[in-house]
Design a protein around this motif. Structure first.
Motif, short mmCIF file in Angstrom:
data_model
loop_
_atom_site.label_atom_id
_atom_site.label_comp_id
_atom_site.label_asym_id
_atom_site.label_seq_id
_atom_site.Cartn_x
_atom_site.Cartn_y
_atom_site.Cartn_z
N SER A 30 -41.95 7.18 -27.90
CA SER A 30 -41.63 6.27 -26.81
C SER A 30 -41.11 7.02 -25.60
CB SER A 30 -40.60 5.25 -27.30
OG SER A 30 -40.18 4.43 -26.24
N VAL A 31 -40.25 8.01 -25.85
CA VAL A 31 -39.72 8.83 -24.75
C VAL A 31 -40.85 9.58 -24.05
CG1 VAL A 31 -38.27 10.83 -24.22
CG2 VAL A 31 -37.39 9.03 -25.71
N ALA A 32 -41.75 10.16 -24.83
CA ALA A 32 -42.88 10.91 -24.26
C ALA A 32 -43.79 9.98 -23.45
CB ALA A 32 -43.66 11.62 -25.36
N ALA A 33 -44.08 8.79 -24.01
CA ALA A 33 -44.97 7.85 -23.33
C ALA A 33 -44.37 7.32 -22.03
CB ALA A 33 -45.30 6.69 -24.27
N ASN A 34 -43.05 7.17 -22.00
CA ASN A 34 -42.39 6.63 -20.81
C ASN A 34 -41.97 7.70 -19.82
OD1 ASN A 34 -42.59 3.90 -21.60
ND2 ASN A 34 -40.85 4.16 -22.99
N GLY A 35 -42.21 8.95 -20.14
CA GLY A 35 -41.93 10.04 -19.21
C GLY A 35 -40.46 10.45 -19.13
N GLY A 36 -39.66 10.05 -20.09
CA GLY A 36 -38.26 10.49 -20.08
C GLY A 36 -37.37 9.54 -20.86
N LEU A 37 -36.14 9.96 -20.98
CA LEU A 37 -35.13 9.19 -21.71
C LEU A 37 -34.62 8.04 -20.84
CD1 LEU A 37 -33.30 12.30 -23.08
CD2 LEU A 37 -34.21 10.48 -24.53
N PRO A 38 -34.51 6.84 -21.41
CA PRO A 38 -33.98 5.72 -20.62
C PRO A 38 -32.46 5.74 -20.56
CG PRO A 38 -34.58 4.97 -22.81
CD PRO A 38 -34.97 6.43 -22.72
N GLY A 39 -31.91 5.32 -19.44
CA GLY A 39 -30.46 5.17 -19.30
C GLY A 39 -29.71 6.44 -19.67
N ASP A 40 -28.65 6.26 -20.46
CA ASP A 40 -27.82 7.38 -20.88
C ASP A 40 -28.21 7.96 -22.23
OD1 ASP A 40 -26.23 7.29 -18.59
OD2 ASP A 40 -24.88 5.79 -19.46
N HIS A 41 -29.33 7.52 -22.79
CA HIS A 41 -29.74 8.01 -24.11
C HIS A 41 -29.97 9.51 -24.07
CE1 HIS A 41 -30.27 4.17 -26.16
NE2 HIS A 41 -30.67 3.70 -24.97
N HIS A 42 -29.55 10.17 -25.13
CA HIS A 42 -29.84 11.58 -25.35
C HIS A 42 -29.72 11.83 -26.84
CE1 HIS A 42 -25.51 11.29 -24.64
NE2 HIS A 42 -25.35 12.42 -25.33
N PHE A 43 -30.35 12.90 -27.31
CA PHE A 43 -30.48 13.11 -28.74
C PHE A 43 -29.97 14.47 -29.18
CE2 PHE A 43 -34.60 10.76 -27.72
CZ PHE A 43 -34.01 9.51 -27.81
N TYR A 44 -29.32 14.49 -30.32
CA TYR A 44 -29.03 15.71 -31.06
C TYR A 44 -29.96 15.68 -32.27
CZ TYR A 44 -24.66 16.28 -28.45
OH TYR A 44 -23.72 16.46 -27.46
N ILE A 45 -30.79 16.67 -32.40
CA ILE A 45 -31.75 16.73 -33.50
C ILE A 45 -31.47 18.00 -34.29
CG2 ILE A 45 -34.17 16.77 -34.18
CD1 ILE A 45 -34.78 15.40 -31.44
N THR A 46 -31.15 17.83 -35.56
CA THR A 46 -30.86 18.96 -36.45
C THR A 46 -32.06 19.15 -37.37
OG1 THR A 46 -28.51 18.41 -36.38
CG2 THR A 46 -29.23 19.87 -38.16
N PHE A 47 -32.44 20.42 -37.57
CA PHE A 47 -33.60 20.70 -38.41
C PHE A 47 -33.44 22.04 -39.11
CE2 PHE A 47 -34.40 22.58 -34.33
CZ PHE A 47 -35.07 23.77 -34.60
N LYS A 48 -34.20 22.20 -40.18
CA LYS A 48 -34.24 23.44 -40.95
C LYS A 48 -35.14 24.44 -40.23
CE LYS A 48 -31.91 22.63 -44.73
NZ LYS A 48 -30.75 23.43 -45.02
N THR A 49 -34.59 25.57 -39.85
CA THR A 49 -35.36 26.55 -39.07
C THR A 49 -36.41 27.28 -39.90
OG1 THR A 49 -33.65 28.23 -39.44
CG2 THR A 49 -33.50 26.92 -37.40
N GLN A 50 -36.25 27.31 -41.21
CA GLN A 50 -37.19 28.02 -42.08
C GLN A 50 -38.18 27.08 -42.77
OE1 GLN A 50 -37.27 31.40 -42.43
NE2 GLN A 50 -35.51 31.76 -41.13
N ALA A 51 -38.15 25.80 -42.44
CA ALA A 51 -39.03 24.83 -43.10
C ALA A 51 -40.49 25.08 -42.71
CB ALA A 51 -38.63 23.41 -42.70
N ALA A 52 -41.38 24.68 -43.60
CA ALA A 52 -42.82 24.83 -43.36
C ALA A 52 -43.20 24.12 -42.07
CB ALA A 52 -43.60 24.26 -44.53
N GLY A 53 -43.97 24.80 -41.23
CA GLY A 53 -44.47 24.22 -39.99
C GLY A 53 -43.57 24.37 -38.79
N VAL A 54 -42.32 24.80 -38.98
CA VAL A 54 -41.43 25.01 -37.84
C VAL A 54 -41.89 26.26 -37.09
CG1 VAL A 54 -39.08 25.63 -37.13
CG2 VAL A 54 -39.44 23.87 -38.87
#
Length: 160
Positions: A30-54
């Motif tokens: 939705s963020v990509a389709a709308n060209g950016g984050l709406p309002g004050d929304h922002h994200f912290y995304i945590t992920f495994k750096t050694q996971a398959a496909g990273v």
């Protein structure tokens, strides 16, 4: 000790984890389709750096050998989202970097603007992942509200 319930032959925990990770994909799509984050929304995304496909720069893997958290707020670019992964451009210590992260590698998603959080089962030991450093991509530091509202934590324990 048994509580009298039989072991499930249906992998409910995996199905729920996959569905919740799809929420992350849908939000990012939705963020990509709308060209950016709406309002004050922002994200912290945590992920495994050694996971398959990273696919992240080697210097980030060296600094975060297990898990890292990125911030998507003001300074990101080229957000591309599909059914299996997302890629995004972020800056770390003023060095632009492209990150490709499969949803299967994501262990946490947090939008502090509305105190919404998803946590996913870690794929390592029974005590979960080791603690990790705070996000270091170039962005403001925002302290999330820790009142527990809008937090979804799924932690199924599979009987062996």
């Amino acid at each position: 000790m048994s509580d009298g319930l039989p072991d499930s032959l249906i992998p409910y925990d995996e199905i729920v984890q996959e569905a919740l990770r799809a929420v992350v994909g849908r939000v990012l799509g939705s963020v990509a389709a709308n060209g950016g984050l709406p309002g004050d929304h922002h994200f912290y995304i945590t992920f495994k750096t050694q996971a398959a496909g990273v696919d992240i720069p080697q210097r980030l893997i060296e600094r975060f050998p297990d898990e890292m958290t990125i911030v998507m707020q003001n300074r990101y670019w080229d957000l591309i989202v599909d059914d299996e992964r997302f890629s995004v451009g972020l800056s770390f210590n003023q060095v632009p970097s492209k990150l490709v992260i499969p949803y299967a590698a994501v262990t946490g998603f947090h939008d502090p603007s509305v105190n919404f959080e998803l946590r996913f089962q870690a794929q390592d030991g029974p005590d979960g992942p080791d603690p990790h450093d705070e996000a270091e991509n170039d962005g403001p530091t925002v302290m999330p509200v820790e009142d527990g509202s809008n937090v979804v934590a799924v932690d199924f324990k599979r009987k062996k």
